[in-house]
Design an enzyme around this catalytic site. Structure first.
Site, PDB file in Angstrom:
ATOM      1  N   GLU A 117       4.828   7.247  -4.045  1.00 58.28           N
ATOM      2  CA  GLU A 117       4.912   6.527  -5.197  1.00 58.28           C
ATOM      3  C   GLU A 117       4.428   5.091  -5.026  1.00 58.28           C
ATOM      4  O   GLU A 117       5.163   4.406  -4.293  1.00 58.28           O
ATOM      5  CB  GLU A 117       6.360   6.697  -5.560  1.00 58.28           C
ATOM      6  CG  GLU A 117       6.706   8.231  -6.056  1.00 58.28           C
ATOM      7  CD  GLU A 117       5.649   8.982  -6.860  1.00 58.28           C
ATOM      8  OE1 GLU A 117       5.038   8.524  -7.878  1.00 58.28           O
ATOM      9  OE2 GLU A 117       5.411  10.147  -6.646  1.00 58.28           O
ATOM     10  N   CYS A 125       9.604  -1.493  -9.553  1.00 62.29           N
ATOM     11  CA  CYS A 125       8.086  -0.847  -9.715  1.00 62.29           C
ATOM     12  C   CYS A 125       7.885  -0.777 -11.158  1.00 62.29           C
ATOM     13  O   CYS A 125       6.867  -0.704 -11.433  1.00 62.29           O
ATOM     14  CB  CYS A 125       8.011   0.281  -8.899  1.00 62.29           C
ATOM     15  SG  CYS A 125       9.190   1.480  -9.078  1.00 62.29           S
TER      16      CYS A 125
HETATM   17  P1  NAD Z   1       5.269  -2.424   1.179  1.00 67.80           P
HETATM   18  O1  NAD Z   1       4.139  -1.595   0.820  1.00 67.80           O
HETATM   19  O2  NAD Z   1       5.060  -3.939   1.546  1.00 67.80           O
HETATM   20  O3  NAD Z   1       6.058  -1.600   2.245  1.00 67.80           O
HETATM   21  C1  NAD Z   1       6.629  -0.216   2.113  1.00 67.80           C
HETATM   22  C2  NAD Z   1       7.001   0.430   3.417  1.00 67.80           C
HETATM   23  O4  NAD Z   1       5.523   0.623   3.998  1.00 67.80           O
HETATM   24  C3  NAD Z   1       7.926  -0.445   4.375  1.00 67.80           C
HETATM   25  O5  NAD Z   1       8.624   0.312   4.980  1.00 67.80           O
HETATM   26  C4  NAD Z   1       6.488  -1.107   5.334  1.00 67.80           C
HETATM   27  O6  NAD Z   1       7.181  -1.379   6.475  1.00 67.80           O
HETATM   28  C5  NAD Z   1       5.594  -0.100   5.484  1.00 67.80           C
HETATM   29  N1  NAD Z   1       4.313  -0.111   5.840  1.00 67.80           N
HETATM   30  C6  NAD Z   1       3.526  -1.561   5.605  1.00 67.80           C
HETATM   31  N2  NAD Z   1       2.426  -1.421   6.124  1.00 67.80           N
HETATM   32  C7  NAD Z   1       2.171  -0.236   6.695  1.00 67.80           C
HETATM   33  C8  NAD Z   1       1.221   0.404   7.304  1.00 67.80           C
HETATM   34  N3  NAD Z   1       0.150  -0.155   7.696  1.00 67.80           N
HETATM   35  N4  NAD Z   1       1.330   1.702   7.770  1.00 67.80           N
HETATM   36  C9  NAD Z   1       2.422   2.383   7.320  1.00 67.80           C
HETATM   37  N5  NAD Z   1       3.657   1.775   6.855  1.00 67.80           N
HETATM   38  C10 NAD Z   1       3.440   0.664   6.475  1.00 67.80           C
HETATM   39  O7  NAD Z   1       6.135  -2.472  -0.147  1.00 67.80           O
HETATM   40  P2  NAD Z   1       7.404  -3.137  -0.436  1.00 67.80           P
HETATM   41  O8  NAD Z   1       7.110  -4.699  -0.810  1.00 67.80           O
HETATM   42  O9  NAD Z   1       8.582  -2.749   0.427  1.00 67.80           O
HETATM   43  O10 NAD Z   1       7.975  -2.421  -1.961  1.00 67.80           O
HETATM   44  C11 NAD Z   1       7.235  -2.861  -3.084  1.00 67.80           C
HETATM   45  C12 NAD Z   1       6.317  -1.789  -3.456  1.00 67.80           C
HETATM   46  O11 NAD Z   1       6.750  -0.609  -3.665  1.00 67.80           O
HETATM   47  C13 NAD Z   1       5.793  -2.300  -4.830  1.00 67.80           C
HETATM   48  O12 NAD Z   1       4.233  -2.269  -4.745  1.00 67.80           O
HETATM   49  C14 NAD Z   1       6.271  -1.146  -5.913  1.00 67.80           C
HETATM   50  O13 NAD Z   1       5.444  -1.197  -6.805  1.00 67.80           O
HETATM   51  C15 NAD Z   1       6.341  -0.070  -5.072  1.00 67.80           C
HETATM   52  N6  NAD Z   1       7.320   0.816  -5.209  1.00 67.80           N
HETATM   53  C16 NAD Z   1       7.094   1.769  -6.184  1.00 67.80           C
HETATM   54  C17 NAD Z   1       7.834   2.738  -6.561  1.00 67.80           C
HETATM   55  C18 NAD Z   1       7.254   3.990  -7.539  1.00 67.80           C
HETATM   56  O14 NAD Z   1       8.295   4.796  -7.516  1.00 67.80           O
HETATM   57  N7  NAD Z   1       6.334   4.037  -8.115  1.00 67.80           N
HETATM   58  C19 NAD Z   1       9.139   2.573  -6.407  1.00 67.80           C
HETATM   59  C20 NAD Z   1       9.632   1.178  -5.741  1.00 67.80           C
HETATM   60  C21 NAD Z   1       8.739   0.596  -5.031  1.00 67.80           C
END
Ligand code: NAD
Length: 541
Positions: free
Chosen positions: A293, A327
């Site tokens: 998501e 989000c």
């Molecule tokens: P992010 O993508 O920066 O990080 C999410 C997770 O991914 C973290 O645990 C991070 O350490 C990990 N990550 C980062 N780089 C990675 C890689 N190369 N490989 C594997 N894992 C990696 O997101 P964030 O800033 O923590 O959260 C905000 C984002 O999440 C926004 O884009 C928001 O829209 C989205 N979000 C979506 C929903 C939904 O239900 N659609 C819900 C909540 C948040």
């Protein structure tokens, strides 16, 4: 094996506490916040039921007061990721055959712990760690997480009860097996409930998990892990590591027993994960489940026949609660020309009264954004908008990171419906508005539909039912969660299953049965009571 077909305890949404002045919950949450604020927490990783400390520590600082320390966590290495995987696979030998009622009891107990004795701690931790107000914390860390844990149990038994027909002399049975391997849960900073649900939903279905929370949420993730331990999640079933995301991904996605990823976070990270899995497909024992998501560019669209005050209120709440870091947060709006002055008037009036500061002061509606990287990115967007001929700052536009990462609620009016802040996910308290000509309302829907790559949430406001009908069809694929005359945020488990399409994710609807179906692999068992002993058929005579 169970010796009965058990009914589960009554399951309902956890009641939201108000934290109004004079309530016992307000006093008790404030006391817990103050206590935690003045303590230093030493946060270990958690592998095979053991606390793991490396001595390589990172400090935890509240976004609204970045010079303050509330503790530190221990960074792990590639070796810890490998250990977490091997330990999970070892734990799988027993956990995968554990009866459903015992798995369910563990997570129902976790829900009771959060609803009761852990409520203040998980709420205070989320207020401090992610800078959420008391109410935003309550609906996330307490209520939504409790709801996920309880309703998932209900969904699991509904799935198990879904069985094929049998015919005379034959018994057909579907077994919903856990996946053959381990699940990798990767959670975002913004919702404590999501952080808990990503590993818990997979584990409930009999899977073992390596969980990597966001570095910006470790302080509240630690409370979740304490709850899981007290609730009786066995050693090795959920392992929590604080390791470099890319390095962790490199190890996990090369493992033959990698069975699925449960991801919530940004779109680019998810696309990269999908690509890596595709490149490694020949490595795996099974086709991994890919559930993600991701981002959004969530809209509010207004028709001329609707209430401008209701639209302004939906924008104030939808765009600026939790600093626009949901989000689902409204970040672009389409307003008809004839109603713009009214909407603007109400919006500006409301925003003038919004207070911003520490979540410890309960009169604040907004607090800080999550970290300096996010602050700088948002400030750059605001600066560009200030300089752009296509934009006017209608409200806010100031920011200050001297104490915490504070950004004023900012409203941009643009004459360019494709201006960058109408298309890209900013993830902060910045709302961009495009005013369309009343008579072009159909064209404005088409424009909205084609403007961004995302399709997570969206809201339309109209008192004209023909327009509701038309707009709902025109925007059928523009949002996975679609609202009529309401703000686009605040989905509740079991009421509005949540997830988006297009670049917003695989739409596996957290908070519904659909999500749990991804964490099992059905085995069909056909049993014949009296097996045939003659190979010929009557037609052969
Ligand atoms: P992010 O993508 O920066 O990080 C999410 C997770 O991914 C973290 O645990 C991070 O350490 C990990 N990550 C980062 N780089 C990675 C890689 N190369 N490989 C594997 N894992 C990696 O997101 P964030 O800033 O923590 O959260 C905000 C984002 O999440 C926004 O884009 C928001 O829209 C989205 N979000 C979506 C929903 C939904 O239900 N659609 C819900 C909540 C948040």
């Amino acid at each position: 094996m169970p010796k009965g077909i058990f009914s589960i305890p009554p399951i309902d949404n956890d009641p939201i506490k108000s934290y109004a002045p004079g309530t016992p919950e307000r006093e008790s949450l404030q006391a817990t916040y103050d206590k935690m604020w003045n303590e230093q927490l030493d946060i270990p990783m958690f592998i095979n039921g053991k606390e793991v400390r490396t001595g390589n520590t990172q400090r935890v600082m509240p976004p609204h007061d970045h010079q303050h320390n509330v503790g530190h966590y221990h960074l792990g290495t590639a070796e810890h990721v490998k250990e977490a995987i091997e330990t999970a696979l070892e734990a799988r030998k027993e956990w995968a055959s554990m009866s459903a009622q015992n798995r369910a009891a563990i997570f129902l107990k976790a829900a009771e712990l959060i609803a009761g004795p852990y409520r203040d701690r998980i709420n205070a931790a989320t207020m401090i760690n992610q800078s959420k107000t008391a109410f935003q914390t309550e609906i996330d860390a307490a209520c939504e997480l409790v709801d996920f844990l309880r309703f998932n149990v209900k969904y699991m038994f509904e799935i198990y009860a879904d069985q094929p027909d049998s015919s005379e002399g034959i018994w057909n049975r579907l077994e919903y097996r856990p996946l053959e391997g381990f699940i990798f849960a990767i959670s975002p900073f913004n919702f404590t409930a999501i952080a808990g649900n990503l590993p818990a939903s997979a584990a409930l279905m009999g899977n073992v998990v390596v969980w990597k929370p966001s570095f910006s949420q470790i302080y509240s993730a630690h409370v979740i892990m304490d709850v899981f331990r007290e609730a009786g999640v066995p050693d090795g079933v959920i392992n929590m590591v604080f390791t470099d995301p890319q390095e962790t991904a490199d190890i996990v996605f090369k493992h033959p027993y990698f069975a699925g990823v449960h991801f919530t976070g940004s779109t680019d990270v998810f696309k990269n994960i999908w690509k890596t899995i595709g490149n490694n497909i020949n490595t795996y024992k099974s086709y991994p489940r890919i559930v993600g998501e991701t981002g959004g560019k969530d809209f509010v669209w207004m028709y001329k026949e609707s209430n401008p005050l209701a639209v302004a209120t939906a924008l104030t709440r939808g765009a600026f609660e939790f600093q626009g870091q949901k989000c689902s947060a409204a970040s672009r709006a389409y307003i008809p020309g004839s109603r713009w002055e009214e909407v603007k008037g109400h919006l500006v009036e409301q925003l003038k009264t919004v207070k911003m500061g520490s979540p410890r002061d309960f009169s604040n509606f907004m607090t800080a954004v999550i970290h300096e990287g996010s602050f700088d990115k948002l400030a750059a967007y605001i600066d560009r908008a200030k300089k752009s001929d296509a934009c006017e700052i209608v409200f806010g536009g100031n920011y200050d990171k001297s104490k915490g990462y504070f950004i004023e609620p900012t409203v941009i009016l643009t004459s360019n419906p494709h201006y960058e802040t109408m298309e890209e996910e900013l993830f902060g308290p910045v709302l961009t508005i495009y005013v369309y000509q009343d008579e072009d309302w159909k064209a404005s829907l088409e424009l909205l539909d084609k403007t961004s790559i995302y399709a997570l949430t969206g809201a339309i406001f109209s008192n004209d039912r023909y327009v509701v009908e038309y707009a709902s069809k025109a925007l059928e694929n523009a949002a996975g969660n679609f609202y009529v005359n309401d703000k686009p945020t605040g989905a509740v488990v079991n009421q509005q299953p949540f997830g988006g399409a297009r670049a917003s994710g695989t739409n596996d609807k957290a908070g519904s049965k659909l999500n749990l179906l991804r964490w099992c692999s059905p085995r069909m068992v056909k049993e014949t009571f009296v097996s045939p002993t003659d190979y010929t058929y009557p037609f052969m005579k």
